[in-house]
Design a protein around this motif. Structure first.
Motif, PDB file in Angstrom:
ATOM      1  N   GLU A   1     -12.757   5.651   3.482  1.00 52.32           N
ATOM      2  CA  GLU A   1     -12.152   4.365   3.192  1.00 52.32           C
ATOM      3  C   GLU A   1     -10.966   4.546   2.243  1.00 52.32           C
ATOM      4  O   GLU A   1     -10.972   5.365   1.345  1.00 52.32           O
ATOM      5  N   GLY A   2      -9.937   3.798   2.496  1.00 52.29           N
ATOM      6  CA  GLY A   2      -8.792   3.895   1.593  1.00 52.29           C
ATOM      7  C   GLY A   2      -7.803   4.977   1.981  1.00 52.29           C
ATOM      8  O   GLY A   2      -6.718   5.045   1.423  1.00 52.29           O
ATOM      9  N   ARG A   3      -8.172   5.850   2.948  1.00 52.90           N
ATOM     10  CA  ARG A   3      -7.254   6.933   3.336  1.00 52.90           C
ATOM     11  C   ARG A   3      -5.933   6.365   3.864  1.00 52.90           C
ATOM     12  O   ARG A   3      -4.859   6.859   3.557  1.00 52.90           O
ATOM     13  N   MET A   4      -6.071   5.282   4.684  1.00 55.03           N
ATOM     14  CA  MET A   4      -4.900   4.645   5.283  1.00 55.03           C
ATOM     15  C   MET A   4      -3.987   4.093   4.193  1.00 55.03           C
ATOM     16  O   MET A   4      -2.766   4.225   4.249  1.00 55.03           O
ATOM     17  N   LYS A   5      -4.650   3.489   3.189  1.00 50.40           N
ATOM     18  CA  LYS A   5      -3.876   2.925   2.069  1.00 50.40           C
ATOM     19  C   LYS A   5      -3.081   4.040   1.381  1.00 50.40           C
ATOM     20  O   LYS A   5      -1.926   3.864   1.027  1.00 50.40           O
ATOM     21  N   ILE A   6      -3.764   5.167   1.188  1.00 56.40           N
ATOM     22  CA  ILE A   6      -3.104   6.276   0.496  1.00 56.40           C
ATOM     23  C   ILE A   6      -1.907   6.745   1.319  1.00 56.40           C
ATOM     24  O   ILE A   6      -0.822   6.970   0.790  1.00 56.40           O
ATOM     25  N   GLN A   7      -2.122   6.816   2.633  1.00 51.86           N
ATOM     26  CA  GLN A   7      -0.993   7.198   3.501  1.00 51.86           C
ATOM     27  C   GLN A   7       0.139   6.184   3.399  1.00 51.86           C
ATOM     28  O   GLN A   7       1.310   6.530   3.370  1.00 51.86           O
ATOM     29  N   ASN A   8      -0.242   4.909   3.332  1.00 50.19           N
ATOM     30  CA  ASN A   8       0.783   3.864   3.301  1.00 50.19           C
ATOM     31  C   ASN A   8       1.531   3.794   1.963  1.00 50.19           C
ATOM     32  O   ASN A   8       2.536   3.105   1.855  1.00 50.19           O
ATOM     33  N   LEU A   9       1.029   4.523   0.975  1.00 56.39           N
ATOM     34  CA  LEU A   9       1.810   4.591  -0.279  1.00 56.39           C
ATOM     35  C   LEU A   9       3.155   5.269  -0.026  1.00 56.39           C
ATOM     36  O   LEU A   9       4.091   5.118  -0.795  1.00 56.39           O
ATOM     37  N   LYS A  10       3.232   6.000   1.060  1.00 58.69           N
ATOM     38  CA  LYS A  10       4.521   6.601   1.434  1.00 58.69           C
ATOM     39  C   LYS A  10       5.566   5.505   1.672  1.00 58.69           C
ATOM     40  O   LYS A  10       6.743   5.681   1.365  1.00 58.69           O
ATOM     41  N   LYS A  11       5.091   4.380   2.207  1.00 57.73           N
ATOM     42  CA  LYS A  11       6.007   3.255   2.447  1.00 57.73           C
ATOM     43  C   LYS A  11       6.442   2.623   1.125  1.00 57.73           C
ATOM     44  O   LYS A  11       7.464   1.960   1.047  1.00 57.73           O
ATOM     45  N   VAL A  12       5.624   2.804   0.085  1.00 58.13           N
ATOM     46  CA  VAL A  12       5.991   2.277  -1.234  1.00 58.13           C
ATOM     47  C   VAL A  12       7.029   3.199  -1.873  1.00 58.13           C
ATOM     48  O   VAL A  12       8.075   2.739  -2.339  1.00 58.13           O
TER      49      VAL A  12
END
Ligand code: ACO
Length: 701
Positions: free
Chosen positions: A12-23
């Motif tokens: 859980e949360g892996r996708m979020k961590i990946q999406n920090l790239k968009k940040v």
């Protein structure tokens, strides 16, 4: 590296961590709430985005304006011509949820919500609504109530903080916005380079764990420095994967934690010790002050030393001695090879200089002496790390010394760690800035330089630990059966013999012991097991302080004495506690050795935590105990035993030594029961050359 003892984390949360790239690396940025009024936050954010030279698309969102700061505006996110990677939200709180829903429509995967007025003022429901939207749509959400962030590799300053940040390799993550803003200014002044400054705000979604795991794989970041006030979910934090050095600056201790601590073991588990345990277990390093933290972070950006031998170069005897002291205290090994040092360094100094380590080029040694000595230290294979000290003198210009160090270091391609302390006035300060600008840690204090080098050696040790995953061990059926029986009787604590039964089933080493209801039975048990000399203790659910009522007799040497003492105890206790129901006596072989204490209690944030320390005065007066959070590995248990201040006593001092294997076995065994009871207290666990023995045991359920 996956540090030993870390708890296995879920996906859980892996996708979020990946999406920090968009940040941090977006192709397009929207600033919702951009304003033409310089006093407004929305203006400051847009201004910072523009001034830092961000290369992607910029969409200021403002209901009325056509353009702000020369950039065309859009009345809403929905009016933007394309999808957007990342949105800064700086509109009043009631509007935030609506804007976030528009983000979903525009396929935004990263947001920072600057707006205040959520959980920090009790509006938890409103904040949860934002979190729910973010979770449903895999949006990485920073904040709310943050000043934003800066990420220098992408020239992105999405904050309303200072405009300029010196680029570097340190990612600085802060729970306090004000501290982050002020330290941005300070690092700029000191020329300490940063890859990122992130203000966490309320941590509704993205917290320390997600950022550490994101920066783990970011090649622009070599060290993560975190200022933390507290963790929302300690269990989740314990799943953090640490691959790069993490320096923790943690303030504040939890009152709730202290209140929840009830028993003797519990009262010692001030939650700050638990945080220390958590950081150690995860392979993070803790700093006490921000100068220490940034000092360590700067040194941690250096190459790892390939060995222990350190060389000190100085122009002052006093400062050299002080560095020698600091190295000894920190356990940093100075190179001892007088012949080699004389041969290599004699030519770098006047005749009256010293080639002993510290290499003293003396106050008369100028910039050339430093250049030569630093060069030799960098190219000599036997020297693994270098500490350069400089005291400002009239004859040497510190700026020239700093420049010489930079040139020599770059010439050898930054091959080993070097730290520099320069003591003096304005010129020395300027020299330190030059060093920092060139990614060579420059400090004003010897202690910080040595502390930084120590951190690097610590990281070297941490990163070489074998991978070992810790899993909560199963409780043996026998132990569970005892606990359930007591629970069914409506009791909240186990009697001593019940505690022993449960712990013994888990593998806690016991002395010879038994439980007897009559004098005959007591004699039979002691004779059969050759238990003498024996300690006898009354067993009664109604008696807490046994010795106060005559319920403890030590050193019973034979069968006759056993019979007599049994009868004597029953009579005395009967008189002193007439209402107490006496169930029998606990018998336990007398054991000599070093007294330790082992405990387990439940921390409100981190769950079950195991404590170890030496007993007696060490625990009562000096509170010399340390903790680990369940589950932890055998390697972690070994480190726990090795980190108490009185560890020399365990190693064997004046004939008394400890049986470490059986202490570690006890720490591993006690974890089996951790999920099923509230507290365990083994006090004392007596250890001697033959083993360790739980001489007294208590369990609260
Ligand atoms: N769509 C488009 N534009 C909008 C929208 C919307 N939904 N809503 C508002 N706007 C426009 C406004 O019209 C205004 O533009 P204007 O200046 O041209 O009129 C602009 O966006 C800003 O809106 P305002 O209503 O003027 O709000 P203001 O700027 O006063 O405050 C803010 C907004 C800054 C988010 C405020 O609510 C807030 O939370 N301030 C505290 C921020 C903070 O301190 N965060 C913590 C940091 S940590 C630390 O400081 C230590």
């Amino acid at each position: 590296m996956s540090p030993e003892g870390s708890v296995e984390g879920g996906s859980e949360g892996r996708m979020k961590i990946q999406n920090l790239k968009k940040v941090f690396n977006p192709k397009s940025v929207a600033i919702v709430g951009a304003s033409a009024e310089p006093a407004k936050v929305g203006y400051q954010v847009l201004n910072n985005v523009l001034k830092n030279g961000f290369k992607g698309k910029i969409y200021p969102i403002n209901k009325k304006a056509k353009e702000i700061l020369g950039v065309p505006c859009y009345p809403s996110l929905m009016d933007c011509p394309t999808d957007i990677d990342f949105a800064v939200i700086a509109v009043p709180a009631p509007m935030v949820e609506g804007v976030l829903k528009e983000c979903v429509q525009k396929n935004v995967k990263g947001t920072v919500i600057i707006t205040s007025g959520f959980s920090e003022i009790g509006k938890k429901k409103e904040e949860q609504a934002l979190k729910d939207i973010a979770d449903k749509n895999d949006i990485a959400l920073l904040g709310p109530n943050t000043f934003g962030f800066v990420y220098t590799p992408a020239n992105l300053n999405a904050s309303f903080g200072p405009t300029n940040v010196a680029p570097g390799k340190i990612a600085f993550v802060s729970q306090s916005g004000a501290l982050a803003i002020s330290l941005m200014g300070w690092t700029m002044m000191e020329k300490i380079g940063l890859a990122a400054v992130v203000s966490l705000g309320n941590k509704a979604d993205i917290g320390e764990k997600e950022l550490i795991e994101y920066f783990n794989d970011d090649p622009n970041v070599s060290v993560i420095l975190i200022y933390m006030e507290g963790i929302k979910d300690g269990r989740q934090f314990m799943t953090t994967r640490v691959k790069k050095p993490v320096v923790m600056l943690k303030s504040g201790t939890s009152q709730r934690g202290a209140q929840a601590a009830a028993s003797h073991t519990g009262s010692l588990s001030g939650s700050d010790k638990i945080y220390t345990a958590a950081f150690r277990q995860l392979g993070m390093m803790r700093a006490k002050t921000f100068t220490q933290a940034f000092g360590a972070a700067s040194v941690l950006s250096m190459p790892l030393p390939t060995g222990d031998e350190t060389l000190i170069i100085t122009n002052g005897g006093g400062i050299g001695v002080s560095a020698t002291d600091e190295c000894e205290n920190a356990g940093i090994k100075l190179l001892e090879d007088p012949l080699l040092l004389e041969e290599k360094f004699r030519s770098t100094m006047p005749e009256f200089g010293s080639t002993k380590n510290p290499i003293d080029v003396t106050g008369g040694g100028g910039c050339d002496s430093y250049r030569k000595a630093v060069h030799i230290a960098l190219v000599e294979d036997k020297i693994k790390s270098v500490i350069v000290l400089y005291c400002e003198t009239a004859v040497t210009d510190p700026v020239e010394v700093a420049q010489a160090i930079v040139e020599e270091y770059n010439a050898v391609k930054r091959n080993k760690p070097i730290v520099v302390t320069m003591v003096g006035g304005e010129r020395s300060r300027h020299a330190i800035q030059i060093l920092n600008e060139n990614q060579i840690p420059g400090m004003t204090e010897v202690r910080e330089a040595v502390g930084g080098l120590k951190a690097l050696y610590t990281w070297k040790e941490i990163s070489s630990r074998p991978k070992e995953k810790a899993k909560t061990p199963e409780i043996p059926a026998k132990a569970l059966e005892v606990i359930e029986r007591v629970r069914q009787e409506g009791r909240t604590f186990l009697l001593e013999h019940e505690s022993r039964e449960a712990l013994e089933a888990c593998g806690v080493p016991m002395p010879k012991w038994g439980f007897a209801t009559t004098a005959d039975e007591a004699v039979k048990i002691a004779d059969k097991t050759q238990m003498y000399p024996v300690a006898m203790k009354i067993a009664s659910v109604d008696i807490i302080h046994k010795s106060d009522v005559g319920g403890v007799i030590l050193n019973i040497k034979n069968a006759d004495e056993m019979r007599a003492k049994f009868n004597q105890m029953m009579e005395t206790v009967g008189k002193n506690a007439p209402k107490a129901k006496l169930l029998g006596v606990n018998l336990c072989q007398m054991v000599d050795g070093l007294q330790c204490i082992v405990g387990m209690n439940q921390d409100p944030q981190f769950g079950p935590a195991v404590m170890f320390g030496l007993g007696g005065i060490f625990v009562e007066v000096l509170k010399d105990v340390s903790f680990r959070i369940v589950p932890f590995s055998e390697g972690e248990a070994t480190r726990l035993v090795g980190e108490i201040k009185a560890k020399k006593l365990l190693d064997g001092y004046r004939g008394q030594g400890a049986h470490k294997e059986s202490i570690i076995k006890t720490l591993m065994a006690i974890q089996k029961i951790a999920a099923h009871v509230k507290e365990v207290d083994i006090n004392p666990l007596i250890t001697n050359k033959d083993g360790s023995f739980a001489v007294d045991a208590r369990i609260i359920i």
